[in-house]
Motif scaffolding. Structure first.
Motif, PDB file in Angstrom:
ATOM      1  N   HIS A 206     -21.888 -18.012  31.608  1.00  0.00           N
ATOM      2  CA  HIS A 206     -23.144 -18.746  31.766  1.00  0.00           C
ATOM      3  C   HIS A 206     -24.299 -18.011  31.071  1.00  0.00           C
ATOM      4  CE1 HIS A 206     -26.272 -21.181  33.636  1.00  0.00           C
ATOM      5  NE2 HIS A 206     -26.858 -20.063  34.060  1.00  0.00           N
ATOM      6  N   HIS A 207     -24.376 -16.693  31.286  1.00  0.00           N
ATOM      7  CA  HIS A 207     -25.477 -15.917  30.701  1.00  0.00           C
ATOM      8  C   HIS A 207     -25.323 -15.718  29.194  1.00  0.00           C
ATOM      9  CE1 HIS A 207     -27.834 -14.890  34.259  1.00  0.00           C
ATOM     10  NE2 HIS A 207     -26.705 -14.705  34.917  1.00  0.00           N
ATOM     11  N   MET A 208     -24.075 -15.753  28.706  1.00  0.00           N
ATOM     12  CA  MET A 208     -23.833 -15.560  27.277  1.00  0.00           C
ATOM     13  C   MET A 208     -23.804 -16.880  26.511  1.00  0.00           C
ATOM     14  SD  MET A 208     -20.884 -12.598  27.670  1.00  0.00           S
ATOM     15  CE  MET A 208     -20.572 -12.395  25.928  1.00  0.00           C
ATOM     16  N   GLY A 209     -23.858 -17.985  27.255  1.00  0.00           N
ATOM     17  CA  GLY A 209     -23.846 -19.294  26.621  1.00  0.00           C
ATOM     18  C   GLY A 209     -22.549 -19.618  25.914  1.00  0.00           C
ATOM     19  N   THR A 210     -21.431 -19.215  26.507  1.00  0.00           N
ATOM     20  CA  THR A 210     -20.125 -19.461  25.898  1.00  0.00           C
ATOM     21  C   THR A 210     -19.132 -19.853  26.985  1.00  0.00           C
ATOM     22  OG1 THR A 210     -18.416 -18.481  24.478  1.00  0.00           O
ATOM     23  CG2 THR A 210     -19.423 -17.032  26.110  1.00  0.00           C
ATOM     24  N   ASP A 211     -17.860 -20.034  26.618  1.00  0.00           N
ATOM     25  CA  ASP A 211     -16.849 -20.345  27.636  1.00  0.00           C
ATOM     26  C   ASP A 211     -16.224 -19.047  28.145  1.00  0.00           C
ATOM     27  OD1 ASP A 211     -14.037 -19.931  26.162  1.00  0.00           O
ATOM     28  OD2 ASP A 211     -15.457 -20.844  24.739  1.00  0.00           O
ATOM     29  N   LYS A 212     -15.472 -19.150  29.239  1.00  0.00           N
ATOM     30  CA  LYS A 212     -14.941 -17.973  29.920  1.00  0.00           C
ATOM     31  C   LYS A 212     -13.957 -17.173  29.074  1.00  0.00           C
ATOM     32  CE  LYS A 212     -13.841 -18.751  34.317  1.00  0.00           C
ATOM     33  NZ  LYS A 212     -13.351 -19.459  35.519  1.00  0.00           N
ATOM     34  N   ASP A 213     -13.328 -17.818  28.106  1.00  0.00           N
ATOM     35  CA  ASP A 213     -12.334 -17.132  27.289  1.00  0.00           C
ATOM     36  C   ASP A 213     -12.943 -16.423  26.090  1.00  0.00           C
ATOM     37  OD1 ASP A 213     -10.023 -18.043  28.834  1.00  0.00           O
ATOM     38  OD2 ASP A 213     -10.559 -20.022  28.068  1.00  0.00           O
ATOM     39  N   SER A 214     -14.260 -16.531  25.915  1.00  0.00           N
ATOM     40  CA  SER A 214     -14.910 -15.942  24.743  1.00  0.00           C
ATOM     41  C   SER A 214     -15.965 -14.911  25.125  1.00  0.00           C
ATOM     42  CB  SER A 214     -15.558 -17.053  23.895  1.00  0.00           C
ATOM     43  OG  SER A 214     -14.613 -18.033  23.526  1.00  0.00           O
ATOM     44  N   ILE A 215     -15.849 -14.342  26.322  1.00  0.00           N
ATOM     45  CA  ILE A 215     -16.878 -13.405  26.785  1.00  0.00           C
ATOM     46  C   ILE A 215     -16.691 -12.003  26.210  1.00  0.00           C
ATOM     47  CG2 ILE A 215     -17.360 -14.671  28.920  1.00  0.00           C
ATOM     48  CD1 ILE A 215     -15.558 -12.709  30.411  1.00  0.00           C
ATOM     49  N   GLY A 216     -15.535 -11.717  25.636  1.00  0.00           N
ATOM     50  CA  GLY A 216     -15.312 -10.408  25.028  1.00  0.00           C
ATOM     51  C   GLY A 216     -14.571  -9.445  25.933  1.00  0.00           C
ATOM     52  N   ILE A 217     -14.176  -8.303  25.344  1.00  0.00           N
ATOM     53  CA  ILE A 217     -13.312  -7.346  26.038  1.00  0.00           C
ATOM     54  C   ILE A 217     -14.007  -6.665  27.222  1.00  0.00           C
ATOM     55  CG2 ILE A 217     -12.088  -5.146  25.793  1.00  0.00           C
ATOM     56  CD1 ILE A 217     -11.348  -5.975  22.966  1.00  0.00           C
ATOM     57  N   LEU A 218     -15.209  -6.118  27.013  1.00  0.00           N
ATOM     58  CA  LEU A 218     -15.877  -5.374  28.094  1.00  0.00           C
ATOM     59  C   LEU A 218     -16.216  -6.254  29.307  1.00  0.00           C
ATOM     60  CD1 LEU A 218     -18.190  -2.897  26.131  1.00  0.00           C
ATOM     61  CD2 LEU A 218     -16.037  -2.413  27.305  1.00  0.00           C
ATOM     62  N   PRO A 219     -16.801  -7.455  29.104  1.00  0.00           N
ATOM     63  CA  PRO A 219     -17.028  -8.325  30.270  1.00  0.00           C
ATOM     64  C   PRO A 219     -15.724  -8.718  30.968  1.00  0.00           C
ATOM     65  CG  PRO A 219     -18.391  -9.041  28.441  1.00  0.00           C
ATOM     66  CD  PRO A 219     -17.446  -8.018  27.894  1.00  0.00           C
ATOM     67  N   LEU A 220     -14.659  -8.909  30.180  1.00  0.00           N
ATOM     68  CA  LEU A 220     -13.359  -9.251  30.758  1.00  0.00           C
ATOM     69  C   LEU A 220     -12.848  -8.109  31.627  1.00  0.00           C
ATOM     70  CD1 LEU A 220     -10.809 -11.041  30.957  1.00  0.00           C
ATOM     71  CD2 LEU A 220     -10.000  -9.947  28.855  1.00  0.00           C
ATOM     72  N   MET A 221     -12.934  -6.868  31.105  1.00  0.00           N
ATOM     73  CA  MET A 221     -12.461  -5.714  31.871  1.00  0.00           C
ATOM     74  C   MET A 221     -13.330  -5.472  33.103  1.00  0.00           C
ATOM     75  SD  MET A 221     -11.244  -2.972  28.977  1.00  0.00           S
ATOM     76  CE  MET A 221     -10.465  -1.929  30.216  1.00  0.00           C
ATOM     77  N   PHE A 222     -14.652  -5.664  32.955  1.00  0.00           N
ATOM     78  CA  PHE A 222     -15.536  -5.512  34.114  1.00  0.00           C
ATOM     79  C   PHE A 222     -15.182  -6.539  35.185  1.00  0.00           C
ATOM     80  CE2 PHE A 222     -19.241  -6.456  36.661  1.00  0.00           C
ATOM     81  CZ  PHE A 222     -19.694  -5.193  37.024  1.00  0.00           C
ATOM     82  N   SER A 223     -14.895  -7.767  34.778  1.00  0.00           N
ATOM     83  CA  SER A 223     -14.529  -8.822  35.733  1.00  0.00           C
ATOM     84  C   SER A 223     -13.260  -8.451  36.482  1.00  0.00           C
ATOM     85  CB  SER A 223     -14.338 -10.154  34.992  1.00  0.00           C
ATOM     86  OG  SER A 223     -15.522 -10.570  34.365  1.00  0.00           O
ATOM     87  N   GLY A 224     -12.270  -7.890  35.750  1.00  0.00           N
ATOM     88  CA  GLY A 224     -11.033  -7.449  36.398  1.00  0.00           C
ATOM     89  C   GLY A 224     -11.291  -6.325  37.382  1.00  0.00           C
ATOM     90  N   GLY A 225     -12.128  -5.354  36.977  1.00  0.00           N
ATOM     91  CA  GLY A 225     -12.459  -4.251  37.872  1.00  0.00           C
ATOM     92  C   GLY A 225     -13.235  -4.715  39.089  1.00  0.00           C
ATOM     93  N   PHE A 226     -14.151  -5.666  38.898  1.00  0.00           N
ATOM     94  CA  PHE A 226     -14.928  -6.213  40.010  1.00  0.00           C
ATOM     95  C   PHE A 226     -14.008  -6.927  41.001  1.00  0.00           C
ATOM     96  CE2 PHE A 226     -17.601  -9.646  41.855  1.00  0.00           C
ATOM     97  CZ  PHE A 226     -18.531  -8.851  42.504  1.00  0.00           C
ATOM     98  N   GLY A 227     -13.031  -7.666  40.473  1.00  0.00           N
ATOM     99  CA  GLY A 227     -12.065  -8.331  41.344  1.00  0.00           C
ATOM    100  C   GLY A 227     -11.272  -7.326  42.153  1.00  0.00           C
TER     101      GLY A 227
END
Length: 308
Positions: A206-227
């Motif tokens: 939402h904040h990057m103005g893209t879809d969930k599969d295009s957020i990039g490596i660091l946001p993806l890894m942060f999301s996994g760590g947050f989970g």
């Protein structure tokens, strides 16, 4: 085009194999990046009075048994995480179909973050059956030094001697000691795990103005760590009880979940249930970040390769 965390393909068998293989890749990445912290966690859960804290436990283990001691139980840990995550993500895809069926949604329709969390929670029941035997062996190996030093067992145990001991004393069902606490841990834990992961990815998108599969490596890894962090904060006391049951049963008969739980509170206090939380929280970001990174990328690669 690949859209969403899991979209069931027209070929269920190929889709299942892809989910299974990607989950196995994620499990491997998780162990390789976080095993030393997991070893410290188990030691502090089962012998909290022996260590003043995370740093003391880490340094003491390194001095006593070297770097290899921090990777003690790595083989069963690999088997545990590969089997757990392979079954988890395979079941996760199937459970999403079950959620769609219950809600009378079209096959392949995009689920909300809460619906995906519910599917993950249901899938964890199946992964519990896969992880319990190997996690029992892993936990016993990780706390072996402390069990030997306190005289609870004789010295000289290996992976295979632990396996043979379980089979000799309890039979095949002995590998499922701690299954109840594992299931009690996994159901709420994986609801938080998948839910937090998806909510975090949605927020980034939402904040990057893209879809969930295009957020990039660091946001993806942060999301996994947050989970992973949300999972452990919710279920850590249950995991502590599970570790006690699986490790102490090596030295003789161990009480069940409720008696072990109340016994810890009565004799050691409620804070003992959170012993080892620090290395767990440190571990969760690199380990679960690596898990989801390996899962997402290997799954996308296989999806693109087979054009599904």
């Amino acid at each position: 085009m690949y859209t969403g965390f899991i979209v069931m393909a027209p070929h269920p068998v190929i889709q299942a194999l892809i989910d299974f293989s990607a989950g196995a890749a994620g499990g491997t990445a998780c162990v390789l990046s976080g095993q030393p912290f997991d070893t410290v966690k188990v030691k502090m859960q089962t012998f909290p009075s022996m260590y003043r804290g995370f740093i003391h436990c880490f340094i003491s283990t390194f001095k006593q048994v070297g770097l290899g001691g921090l990777y003690k139980g790595a083989t069963p840990a690999l088997l545990a995480n590969i089997s757990e995550n392979a079954v988890l993500f395979l079941s996760y895809g199937l459970c999403q179909d079950a959620v769609r069926l219950l809600l009378r949604m079209d096959k392949g329709a995009e689920l909300s973050d809460v619906q995906k969390a519910s599917a993950g929670s249901l899938a964890s029941i199946f992964s519990s059956m896969a992880i319990c035997p190997t996690e029992l062996v892993k936990c016993r190996l990780q706390a072996m030094h402390e069990m030997e030093e306190t005289g609870k067992i004789a010295k000289g145990h290996t992976v295979w001697s632990v396996v043979k001991t379980v089979l000799r004393t309890n039979g095949p069902l002995g590998f499922y000691q701690g299954l109840t606490s594992t299931i009690v841990r996994e159901i709420p834990g994986y609801f938080c795990f998948f839910g937090a992961y998806e909510v975090c990815r949605t927020t980034f998108a939402h904040h990057m103005g893209t879809d969930k599969d295009s957020i990039g490596i660091l946001p993806l890894m942060f999301s996994g760590g947050f989970g992973g962090a949300c999972l452990w904060l919710v279920v850590y006391p249950i995991d502590c009880v599970k570790s006690r049951i699986q490790v102490y049963s090596l030295g003789g008969r161990q009480e069940g979940f409720m008696k072990t739980f109340t016994g810890i509170i009565r004799t050691e206090g409620f804070t003992a249930l959170y012993s080892g939380l620090t290395p767990t929280m440190i571990r969760t970001f690199p380990a679960n970040g690596a898990l989801f990174l390996a899962y997402e990328f290997s799954r996308k690669f296989m999806m693109d390769t087979y054009n599904v």
